[in-house]
Design a protein around this motif. Structure first.
Motif, PDB file in Angstrom:
ATOM      1  N   LEU A   1       0.823  -1.208   0.000  1.00 51.93           N
ATOM      2  CA  LEU A   1       0.000   0.000   0.000  1.00 51.93           C
ATOM      3  C   LEU A   1       0.860   1.262   0.000  1.00 51.93           C
ATOM      4  N   LYS A   2       2.000   1.222   0.711  1.00 50.18           N
ATOM      5  CA  LYS A   2       2.897   2.379   0.722  1.00 50.18           C
ATOM      6  C   LYS A   2       3.424   2.674  -0.674  1.00 50.18           C
ATOM      7  N   ARG A   3       3.762   1.620  -1.419  1.00 54.47           N
ATOM      8  CA  ARG A   3       4.271   1.815  -2.774  1.00 54.47           C
ATOM      9  C   ARG A   3       3.201   2.398  -3.694  1.00 54.47           C
ATOM     10  N   ILE A   4       1.967   1.948  -3.502  1.00 52.99           N
ATOM     11  CA  ILE A   4       0.873   2.485  -4.310  1.00 52.99           C
ATOM     12  C   ILE A   4       0.638   3.952  -3.972  1.00 52.99           C
ATOM     13  N   ILE A   5       0.631   4.266  -2.671  1.00 50.04           N
ATOM     14  CA  ILE A   5       0.383   5.646  -2.232  1.00 50.04           C
ATOM     15  C   ILE A   5       1.487   6.585  -2.709  1.00 50.04           C
ATOM     16  N   MET A   6       2.729   6.094  -2.782  1.00 53.42           N
ATOM     17  CA  MET A   6       3.839   6.931  -3.242  1.00 53.42           C
ATOM     18  C   MET A   6       3.690   7.331  -4.702  1.00 53.42           C
ATOM     19  N   ILE A   7       3.021   6.485  -5.502  1.00 52.27           N
ATOM     20  CA  ILE A   7       2.875   6.765  -6.936  1.00 52.27           C
ATOM     21  C   ILE A   7       1.620   7.573  -7.232  1.00 52.27           C
ATOM     22  N   ILE A   8       0.611   7.475  -6.373  1.00 54.01           N
ATOM     23  CA  ILE A   8      -0.677   8.120  -6.631  1.00 54.01           C
ATOM     24  C   ILE A   8      -0.566   9.613  -6.937  1.00 54.01           C
TER      25      ILE A   8
ATOM     26  N   PHE B   1      -9.240   8.731 -11.778  1.00 53.68           N
ATOM     27  CA  PHE B   1      -8.453   8.336 -10.611  1.00 53.68           C
ATOM     28  C   PHE B   1      -8.493   6.827 -10.407  1.00 53.68           C
ATOM     29  N   LEU B   2      -9.669   6.221 -10.553  1.00 53.24           N
ATOM     30  CA  LEU B   2      -9.790   4.776 -10.371  1.00 53.24           C
ATOM     31  C   LEU B   2      -9.035   4.014 -11.457  1.00 53.24           C
TER      32      LEU B   2
ATOM     33  N   PHE C   1      -6.321   5.053 -12.937  1.00 49.81           N
ATOM     34  CA  PHE C   1      -4.914   5.179 -12.575  1.00 49.81           C
ATOM     35  C   PHE C   1      -4.573   4.273 -11.398  1.00 49.81           C
ATOM     36  N   LEU C   2      -5.462   4.223 -10.401  1.00 49.26           N
ATOM     37  CA  LEU C   2      -5.232   3.395  -9.218  1.00 49.26           C
ATOM     38  C   LEU C   2      -5.156   1.921  -9.587  1.00 49.26           C
ATOM     39  N   VAL C   3      -6.080   1.461 -10.411  1.00 47.79           N
ATOM     40  CA  VAL C   3      -6.087   0.062 -10.837  1.00 47.79           C
ATOM     41  C   VAL C   3      -4.809  -0.274 -11.612  1.00 47.79           C
ATOM     42  N   SER C   4      -4.384   0.622 -12.480  1.00 45.19           N
ATOM     43  CA  SER C   4      -3.198   0.369 -13.306  1.00 45.19           C
ATOM     44  C   SER C   4      -1.938   0.282 -12.454  1.00 45.19           C
ATOM     45  N   ILE C   5      -1.759   1.234 -11.535  1.00 48.54           N
ATOM     46  CA  ILE C   5      -0.530   1.207 -10.733  1.00 48.54           C
ATOM     47  C   ILE C   5      -0.554   0.056  -9.731  1.00 48.54           C
ATOM     48  N   THR C   6      -1.728  -0.353  -9.279  1.00 46.50           N
ATOM     49  CA  THR C   6      -1.812  -1.500  -8.372  1.00 46.50           C
ATOM     50  C   THR C   6      -1.334  -2.760  -9.070  1.00 46.50           C
ATOM     51  N   SER C   7      -1.724  -2.934 -10.325  1.00 51.02           N
ATOM     52  CA  SER C   7      -1.285  -4.110 -11.077  1.00 51.02           C
ATOM     53  C   SER C   7       0.223  -4.082 -11.311  1.00 51.02           C
ATOM     54  N   VAL C   8       0.769  -2.909 -11.588  1.00 52.59           N
ATOM     55  CA  VAL C   8       2.221  -2.784 -11.811  1.00 52.59           C
ATOM     56  C   VAL C   8       2.984  -3.042 -10.520  1.00 52.59           C
ATOM     57  N   VAL C   9       2.498  -2.514  -9.403  1.00 52.05           N
ATOM     58  CA  VAL C   9       3.136  -2.757  -8.102  1.00 52.05           C
ATOM     59  C   VAL C   9       3.078  -4.238  -7.753  1.00 52.05           C
ATOM     60  N   LEU C  10       1.964  -4.865  -8.066  1.00 50.28           N
ATOM     61  CA  LEU C  10       1.818  -6.298  -7.815  1.00 50.28           C
ATOM     62  C   LEU C  10       2.849  -7.090  -8.616  1.00 50.28           C
ATOM     63  N   LEU C  11       3.063  -6.698  -9.861  1.00 46.56           N
ATOM     64  CA  LEU C  11       4.054  -7.376 -10.700  1.00 46.56           C
ATOM     65  C   LEU C  11       5.469  -7.146 -10.193  1.00 46.56           C
ATOM     66  N   SER C  12       5.829  -5.890  -9.943  1.00 42.69           N
ATOM     67  CA  SER C  12       7.199  -5.564  -9.543  1.00 42.69           C
ATOM     68  C   SER C  12       7.548  -6.101  -8.163  1.00 42.69           C
ATOM     69  N   SER C  13       6.552  -6.264  -7.298  1.00 44.46           N
ATOM     70  CA  SER C  13       6.815  -6.731  -5.939  1.00 44.46           C
ATOM     71  C   SER C  13       6.912  -8.244  -5.832  1.00 44.46           C
ATOM     72  N   THR C  14       6.437  -8.948  -6.841  1.00 45.02           N
ATOM     73  CA  THR C  14       6.427 -10.419  -6.785  1.00 45.02           C
ATOM     74  C   THR C  14       7.272 -11.065  -7.866  1.00 45.02           C
ATOM     75  N   THR C  15       7.920 -10.263  -8.707  1.00 50.30           N
ATOM     76  CA  THR C  15       8.702 -10.813  -9.806  1.00 50.30           C
ATOM     77  C   THR C  15      10.017 -10.065  -9.944  1.00 50.30           C
ATOM     78  N   PRO C  16      11.154 -10.759  -9.907  1.00 42.77           N
ATOM     79  CA  PRO C  16      12.439 -10.079 -10.135  1.00 42.77           C
ATOM     80  C   PRO C  16      12.457  -9.394 -11.496  1.00 42.77           C
ATOM     81  N   MET C  17      13.165  -8.288 -11.586  1.00 44.19           N
ATOM     82  CA  MET C  17      13.162  -7.494 -12.808  1.00 44.19           C
ATOM     83  C   MET C  17      13.657  -8.273 -14.016  1.00 44.19           C
TER      84      MET C  17
END
Length: 255
Positions: free
Chosen positions: A68-75, A114-115, A117-133
């Motif tokens: 959630l912190k990562r999502i809030i930082m991008i919002i 806003f929604l 944008f929120l949905v899009s960045i949540t999916s990206v955060v989910l990918l980056s947080s669970t998958t090595p670059m």
């Protein structure tokens, strides 16, 4: 920032059911979510997608507060655009905030934007947080991204860590020489900041030259084929993608 970047990489190596999903499936998942959020304007569909992704995050074994912190930082980067829409878009005034009119059409559009944008960045955060670059890059290459583009993406990600390390070492060197920003006026602070940015750029450029020469000495060229480990898509991967497709389909049909 240094800690957040390296913690992001550490979280990507946690053992969990979501981490074990093939990177290609997660990349397709992000593309599908972002495409759906871009095409459809239904607020209820966006809320359903966000709830679903927050539910999926529970299987990652990463503290939900970190995600959630990562999502809030991008919002804020996209949230400000949606914030101004009620004041500049539409004709039907529903309220006056001081001298500023709030339009009904702009409010609806701002919430939808806003929604999305929120949905899009949540999916990206989910990918980056669970998958090595590097797995994301390899997955993109397997899905058809040109070799030169995947190489550039890999170098860019690696240099992000290098530039942060260079920036931190430069700031420490300045502090060790008794440089205190509180004792500087605005003009001196701008000069110091400009010198810092220039120094980081020069060091990064020199590092890039050394890295490229090192790659050439090892036989690298634009036509080089980089070997990637083969991984078969399993039942859990298909189940995850099928569940996502089913939920999105139900949401599109229902709303």
């Amino acid at each position: 920032m240094h800690g957040s970047i390296h913690s992001l990489e550490r979280d990507a190596f946690v053992e969990s059911p979501l981490h074990r999903i093939d990177a290609r499936i997660k990349l397709i998942f992000v593309f599908t979510v972002v495409l759906t959020a871009t095409i459809f304007n239904n607020v209820y569909l966006m809320v359903l997608m966000e709830i679903y992704m927050l539910f999926v995050m529970l299987f990652s074994k990463i503290p939900i507060s970190n995600l959630l912190k990562r999502i809030i930082m991008i919002i804020p980067f996209g949230g400000f655009i949606a914030l101004f829409q009620p004041f500049i878009r539409g004709e039907s005034v529903i309220y006056y905030l001081g001298m500023l009119p709030i339009y009904s059409e702009g409010l609806d559009f701002g919430i939808s934007l806003f929604l999305k944008f929120l949905v899009s960045i949540t999916s990206v955060v989910l990918l980056s947080s669970t998958t090595p670059m590097y797995e994301v890059i390899n997955a993109g290459k397997k899905l058809g991204i040109p070799s030169i583009m995947s190489t550039l993406l890999g170098m860019m990600i690696r240099y992000l860590f290098v530039m942060v390390d260079v920036l931190e070492s430069t700031i420490k060197a300045q502090k060790s020489r008794a440089l205190n920003r509180k004792n500087l006026n605005y003009k001196q602070l701008l000069n110091t900041f400009g010198s810092l940015i220039g120094l980081v750029f020069l060091k990064s450029y020199e590092q890039g030259e050394r890295t490229y020469l090192g790659m050439l000495s090892r036989g690298y060229s634009k036509d080089s084929n980089i070997k990637t480990l083969g991984q078969k898509i399993g039942f859990n991967d298909i189940l995850f993608l099928s569940t996502t497709t089913l939920i999105l389909s139900i949401g599109i049909i229902s709303f």
